[in-house]
Scaffold this motif. Structure first.
Motif, PDB file in Angstrom:
ATOM      1  N   ASN A  14       0.834  -1.195   0.000  1.00  0.00           N
ATOM      2  CA  ASN A  14       0.000   0.000   0.000  1.00  0.00           C
ATOM      3  C   ASN A  14       0.872   1.250   0.000  1.00  0.00           C
ATOM      4  O   ASN A  14       1.632   1.494   0.937  1.00  0.00           O
ATOM      5  CB  ASN A  14      -0.898  -0.025   1.240  1.00  0.00           C
ATOM      6  CG  ASN A  14      -1.645   1.273   1.458  1.00  0.00           C
ATOM      7  OD1 ASN A  14      -1.781   2.089   0.558  1.00  0.00           O
ATOM      8  ND2 ASN A  14      -2.140   1.467   2.668  1.00  0.00           N
ATOM      9  N   THR A  15       0.774   2.053  -1.058  1.00  0.00           N
ATOM     10  CA  THR A  15       1.523   3.316  -1.145  1.00  0.00           C
ATOM     11  C   THR A  15       0.575   4.506  -1.317  1.00  0.00           C
ATOM     12  O   THR A  15       0.959   5.546  -1.845  1.00  0.00           O
ATOM     13  CB  THR A  15       2.512   3.282  -2.322  1.00  0.00           C
ATOM     14  OG1 THR A  15       1.789   3.072  -3.550  1.00  0.00           O
ATOM     15  CG2 THR A  15       3.534   2.175  -2.156  1.00  0.00           C
ATOM     16  N   THR A  16      -0.664   4.366  -0.846  1.00  0.00           N
ATOM     17  CA  THR A  16      -1.708   5.355  -1.118  1.00  0.00           C
ATOM     18  C   THR A  16      -1.479   6.668  -0.374  1.00  0.00           C
ATOM     19  O   THR A  16      -1.448   6.704   0.863  1.00  0.00           O
ATOM     20  CB  THR A  16      -3.084   4.790  -0.737  1.00  0.00           C
ATOM     21  OG1 THR A  16      -3.309   3.579  -1.460  1.00  0.00           O
ATOM     22  CG2 THR A  16      -4.191   5.786  -1.049  1.00  0.00           C
ATOM     23  N   ARG A  17      -1.311   7.725  -1.158  1.00  0.00           N
ATOM     24  CA  ARG A  17      -1.267   9.104  -0.649  1.00  0.00           C
ATOM     25  C   ARG A  17      -2.120   9.954  -1.574  1.00  0.00           C
ATOM     26  O   ARG A  17      -1.915   9.936  -2.790  1.00  0.00           O
ATOM     27  CB  ARG A  17       0.160   9.623  -0.569  1.00  0.00           C
ATOM     28  CG  ARG A  17       0.945   9.036   0.592  1.00  0.00           C
ATOM     29  CD  ARG A  17       2.337   9.598   0.726  1.00  0.00           C
ATOM     30  NE  ARG A  17       3.263   8.920  -0.167  1.00  0.00           N
ATOM     31  CZ  ARG A  17       4.588   9.007  -0.070  1.00  0.00           C
ATOM     32  NH1 ARG A  17       5.132   9.753   0.888  1.00  0.00           N
ATOM     33  NH2 ARG A  17       5.368   8.375  -0.911  1.00  0.00           N
ATOM     34  N   GLY A  77      -4.506  12.812   2.412  1.00  0.00           N
ATOM     35  CA  GLY A  77      -3.708  12.252   3.495  1.00  0.00           C
ATOM     36  C   GLY A  77      -2.797  11.133   3.044  1.00  0.00           C
ATOM     37  O   GLY A  77      -2.825  10.692   1.903  1.00  0.00           O
ATOM     38  N   ASP A  78      -1.973  10.708   3.988  1.00  0.00           N
ATOM     39  CA  ASP A  78      -1.049   9.597   3.782  1.00  0.00           C
ATOM     40  C   ASP A  78      -1.704   8.347   4.369  1.00  0.00           C
ATOM     41  O   ASP A  78      -1.863   8.222   5.588  1.00  0.00           O
ATOM     42  CB  ASP A  78       0.275   9.888   4.487  1.00  0.00           C
ATOM     43  CG  ASP A  78       1.331   8.825   4.236  1.00  0.00           C
ATOM     44  OD1 ASP A  78       0.971   7.718   3.783  1.00  0.00           O
ATOM     45  OD2 ASP A  78       2.520   9.086   4.512  1.00  0.00           O
ATOM     46  N   PRO A 122      -8.783   5.241   2.783  1.00  0.00           N
ATOM     47  CA  PRO A 122     -10.085   5.895   2.771  1.00  0.00           C
ATOM     48  C   PRO A 122     -11.252   4.985   2.424  1.00  0.00           C
ATOM     49  O   PRO A 122     -12.392   5.401   2.455  1.00  0.00           O
ATOM     50  CB  PRO A 122      -9.918   6.995   1.718  1.00  0.00           C
ATOM     51  CG  PRO A 122      -8.927   6.411   0.763  1.00  0.00           C
ATOM     52  CD  PRO A 122      -7.961   5.657   1.627  1.00  0.00           C
ATOM     53  N   GLY A 123     -10.944   3.755   2.054  1.00  0.00           N
ATOM     54  CA  GLY A 123     -11.967   2.779   1.752  1.00  0.00           C
ATOM     55  C   GLY A 123     -12.160   2.557   0.268  1.00  0.00           C
ATOM     56  O   GLY A 123     -12.814   3.347  -0.402  1.00  0.00           O
ATOM     57  N   PHE A 124     -11.541   1.511  -0.256  1.00  0.00           N
ATOM     58  CA  PHE A 124     -11.805   1.098  -1.633  1.00  0.00           C
ATOM     59  C   PHE A 124     -11.467  -0.376  -1.787  1.00  0.00           C
ATOM     60  O   PHE A 124     -10.752  -0.967  -0.970  1.00  0.00           O
ATOM     61  CB  PHE A 124     -11.041   1.949  -2.657  1.00  0.00           C
ATOM     62  CG  PHE A 124      -9.543   1.949  -2.553  1.00  0.00           C
ATOM     63  CD1 PHE A 124      -8.783   0.902  -3.059  1.00  0.00           C
ATOM     64  CD2 PHE A 124      -8.871   3.027  -1.976  1.00  0.00           C
ATOM     65  CE1 PHE A 124      -7.396   0.908  -2.985  1.00  0.00           C
ATOM     66  CE2 PHE A 124      -7.482   3.049  -1.897  1.00  0.00           C
ATOM     67  CZ  PHE A 124      -6.742   1.981  -2.400  1.00  0.00           C
ATOM     68  N   THR A 125     -12.022  -0.970  -2.835  1.00  0.00           N
ATOM     69  CA  THR A 125     -11.749  -2.356  -3.176  1.00  0.00           C
ATOM     70  C   THR A 125     -10.844  -2.379  -4.391  1.00  0.00           C
ATOM     71  O   THR A 125     -10.981  -1.563  -5.296  1.00  0.00           O
ATOM     72  CB  THR A 125     -13.059  -3.114  -3.461  1.00  0.00           C
ATOM     73  OG1 THR A 125     -13.868  -3.106  -2.272  1.00  0.00           O
ATOM     74  CG2 THR A 125     -12.799  -4.555  -3.874  1.00  0.00           C
ATOM     75  N   VAL A 126      -9.912  -3.328  -4.405  1.00  0.00           N
ATOM     76  CA  VAL A 126      -8.976  -3.442  -5.512  1.00  0.00           C
ATOM     77  C   VAL A 126      -9.057  -4.853  -6.087  1.00  0.00           C
ATOM     78  O   VAL A 126      -9.208  -5.835  -5.346  1.00  0.00           O
ATOM     79  CB  VAL A 126      -7.535  -3.114  -5.048  1.00  0.00           C
ATOM     80  CG1 VAL A 126      -7.086  -4.038  -3.922  1.00  0.00           C
ATOM     81  CG2 VAL A 126      -6.552  -3.196  -6.207  1.00  0.00           C
ATOM     82  N   ALA A 127      -8.999  -4.940  -7.407  1.00  0.00           N
ATOM     83  CA  ALA A 127      -8.940  -6.221  -8.115  1.00  0.00           C
ATOM     84  C   ALA A 127      -7.599  -6.290  -8.821  1.00  0.00           C
ATOM     85  O   ALA A 127      -7.297  -5.451  -9.678  1.00  0.00           O
ATOM     86  CB  ALA A 127     -10.084  -6.336  -9.113  1.00  0.00           C
ATOM     87  N   ILE A 128      -6.775  -7.272  -8.450  1.00  0.00           N
ATOM     88  CA  ILE A 128      -5.424  -7.427  -8.985  1.00  0.00           C
ATOM     89  C   ILE A 128      -5.393  -8.643  -9.904  1.00  0.00           C
ATOM     90  O   ILE A 128      -5.928  -9.704  -9.558  1.00  0.00           O
ATOM     91  CB  ILE A 128      -4.404  -7.616  -7.846  1.00  0.00           C
ATOM     92  CG1 ILE A 128      -4.466  -6.442  -6.858  1.00  0.00           C
ATOM     93  CG2 ILE A 128      -2.997  -7.771  -8.402  1.00  0.00           C
ATOM     94  CD1 ILE A 128      -3.638  -6.663  -5.593  1.00  0.00           C
ATOM     95  N   THR A 129      -4.752  -8.500 -11.049  1.00  0.00           N
ATOM     96  CA  THR A 129      -4.611  -9.626 -11.962  1.00  0.00           C
ATOM     97  C   THR A 129      -3.234  -9.596 -12.603  1.00  0.00           C
ATOM     98  O   THR A 129      -2.550  -8.565 -12.590  1.00  0.00           O
ATOM     99  CB  THR A 129      -5.719  -9.612 -13.039  1.00  0.00           C
ATOM    100  OG1 THR A 129      -5.699 -10.849 -13.756  1.00  0.00           O
ATOM    101  CG2 THR A 129      -5.543  -8.450 -14.004  1.00  0.00           C
ATOM    102  N   GLY A 130      -2.827 -10.734 -13.149  1.00  0.00           N
ATOM    103  CA  GLY A 130      -1.512 -10.831 -13.764  1.00  0.00           C
ATOM    104  C   GLY A 130      -1.131 -12.289 -13.932  1.00  0.00           C
ATOM    105  O   GLY A 130      -1.975 -13.186 -13.835  1.00  0.00           O
ATOM    106  N   PRO A 131       0.140 -12.561 -14.147  1.00  0.00           N
ATOM    107  CA  PRO A 131       0.593 -13.935 -14.431  1.00  0.00           C
ATOM    108  C   PRO A 131       0.730 -14.777 -13.154  1.00  0.00           C
ATOM    109  O   PRO A 131       1.842 -15.202 -12.775  1.00  0.00           O
ATOM    110  CB  PRO A 131       1.945 -13.707 -15.108  1.00  0.00           C
ATOM    111  CG  PRO A 131       2.451 -12.433 -14.521  1.00  0.00           C
ATOM    112  CD  PRO A 131       1.236 -11.572 -14.300  1.00  0.00           C
TER     113      PRO A 131
END
Length: 458
Positions: A404-407, A417-418, A443-452
């Motif tokens: 997580n690098t969310t800023r 915010g950081d 701050p509240g979100f959903t993430v969908a990650i895809t790849g090999p």
């Protein structure tokens, strides 16, 4: 009653690789881990979110992600998405459309969000939203409130029959006061588990026999229908609910607490790879929230402890796979950075799989799931900048899947915010294995990650 194998594998993430893999897992120290070759998908690098264009995460080369369901985003009915995203899992797969149920860990003084038919308590600010995600396009197609009027819905778990069990990490009632010493306004007791389906939970009712305590996660054995429940306190117990009718939890049942034979407390000084025989002690009154004469929130735990139950430190994540229940103790271990436990019903044994030697190695694991190829994927919740999704391989190696690098500076819904210390939660794979979903609580979100994924151990 034995539930269909296909459904169990679909919703619980089981697989042949898991059967061969996690059997070999054992606890190892930092020095041993350092001597072994690198594992995983390589170093992490900054990657831009395909939905917002913002660099929110670091991922291995070849991986991409998209965010959706942010706090304040409009749901399909136009109402705002509630915040504090937490536990989550898929409950229905219909072709390319996958339905996820997501908890919202909100408590305190507020008015319930959502429609009246899905509401438990008009003053309960927590609940669940359902998300219909298209696994072909990688887009959110629909979102709606599925449960509301509850409080501090932290985690839960999927069932083999296609529902989500949402646990309240809150023991509020009409006497509960806010920090300003004024009533919160709850009209009903809280501290329960609720069942939510793909279409929601009309007229939600608490599953009272599953206990009133500081609930966290659940895991269901598809062969027996038994439900295993964690408790996010220190001290804490690990519980088993045996339903009268497998698959029909509302019919009631019996709650027990795990007792590791010869070991009353496993929070610290547990030998690497230790195995204990297990017994189960009954909880006479599962609805007793507090020890009599107190408001300590330990009514269920105290009953079990006095009958020989074993004490854990902050039990959070729970996941059933390959005939076993995997559980995380978030601040267990000698340095209080986390333990990973395995309970095997067939042999009635409890085993320490892994204990973190430092925050740099694993920083307080929380929610977890099993991957299609036999690893455990865990959410960190320790507060270090750059919280990670971490994977534990069958031979005991750890590697980071995402960081997580969310800023933010107001680019999305006005959030600033950081947020790099924000915990991960709700980690789960799609049944097809192509998508890994997770939440960042603030701050509240959903993430969908895809790849090999097939190029590595997940």
């Amino acid at each position: 009653m034995t539930f269909p194998d296909r459904r169990s594998l679909l919703l619980l993430g089981g697989g042949a690789a898991l059967a061969a893999g996690l059997t070999a897992l054992s606890a190892r120290g930092t020095a041993d881990a350092a001597r072994r070759p690198a594992v995983g998908y390589g170093p992490l690098r900054p990657v831009a979110d395909e939905a917002t264009g913002l660099q929110l995460l670091r991922l291995p080369d070849g991986f991409r992600y998209s965010t959706f369901g942010w706090t304040k985003d409009p749901l399909s009915d136009g109402s705002p998405t509630p915040g504090s995203h937490d536990g989550m899992a898929p409950v229905k797969a219909d072709g390319e459309r996958l339905t996820l149920v997501r908890n919202h860990e909100i408590s305190g003084r507020a008015t319930a969000f959502g429609v009246a038919q899905a509401r438990f308590d008009p003053a309960g600010p927590g609940g669940c939203t359902n998300l219909v995600f298209n696994t072909r396009t990688g887009e959110l197609e629909r979102s709606f409130v599925s449960l509301c009027g509850t409080a501090h819905n932290c985690s839960g778990g999927q069932t083999p029959w296609g529902t989500w069990l949402s646990g309240e990490e809150n023991l509020g009632d009409p006497t509960t006061l806010h920090t300003d010493k004024q009533p919160v306004g709850y009209e009903r007791e809280h501290g329960w588990v609720f069942e939510v389906g793909p279409d929601g939970a009309p007229d939600p009712q608490p599953l009272r026999d599953m206990g009133r305590f500081i609930h966290e996660a659940v895991a269901v054995d598809p062969k027996t229908g038994r439900v295993y429940l964690t408790e996010d306190t220190n001290p804490a117990g690990l519980y088993r609910f045996t339903p009268k009718t497998p698959g029909r939890l509302a019919d009631g049942g019996q709650l027990h607490m795990l007792a590791a034979v010869g070991r009353s407390d496993v929070r610290k000084r547990v030998p690497a790879g230790a195995v204990y025989d297990v017994a189960w002690t009954p909880i006479p009154n599962p609805t007793l929230a507090h020890t009599p004469g107190t408001i300590d929130g330990k009514g269920v735990y105290t009953q079990g402890r006095r009958r020989g139950g074993t004490t854990f430190a902050r039990l959070e994540g729970a996941f059933f796979a390959d005939g076993r229940v995997f559980v995380t103790s978030t601040n267990g271990g000698d340095v209080e950075q986390g333990q990973v436990w395995e309970y095997t019903p067939a042999s009635e044994t409890l085993r320490l799989l892994f204990e973190s030697p430092s925050a740099l190695v694993l920083n307080m694991p929380d929610n977890l799931c099993a991957s299609p190829r036999g690893c455990l994927v865990m959410c960190e919740d320790g507060g270090r900048p750059g919280q990670r999704l971490q994977a534990l391989t069958p031979d005991g190696q750890l590697f980071a899947v995402a960081e997580n690098t969310t800023r933010l500076r107001g680019e999305k819904n006005g959030f600033k915010g950081d947020f790099r210390k924000t915990e991960w939660s709700g980690v789960c794979f799609s049944p097809c294995g192509r998508w890994l979903f997770a939440n960042l609580q603030t701050p509240g979100f959903t993430v969908a990650i895809t790849g090999p994924w097939e190029a590595g151990p997940l």
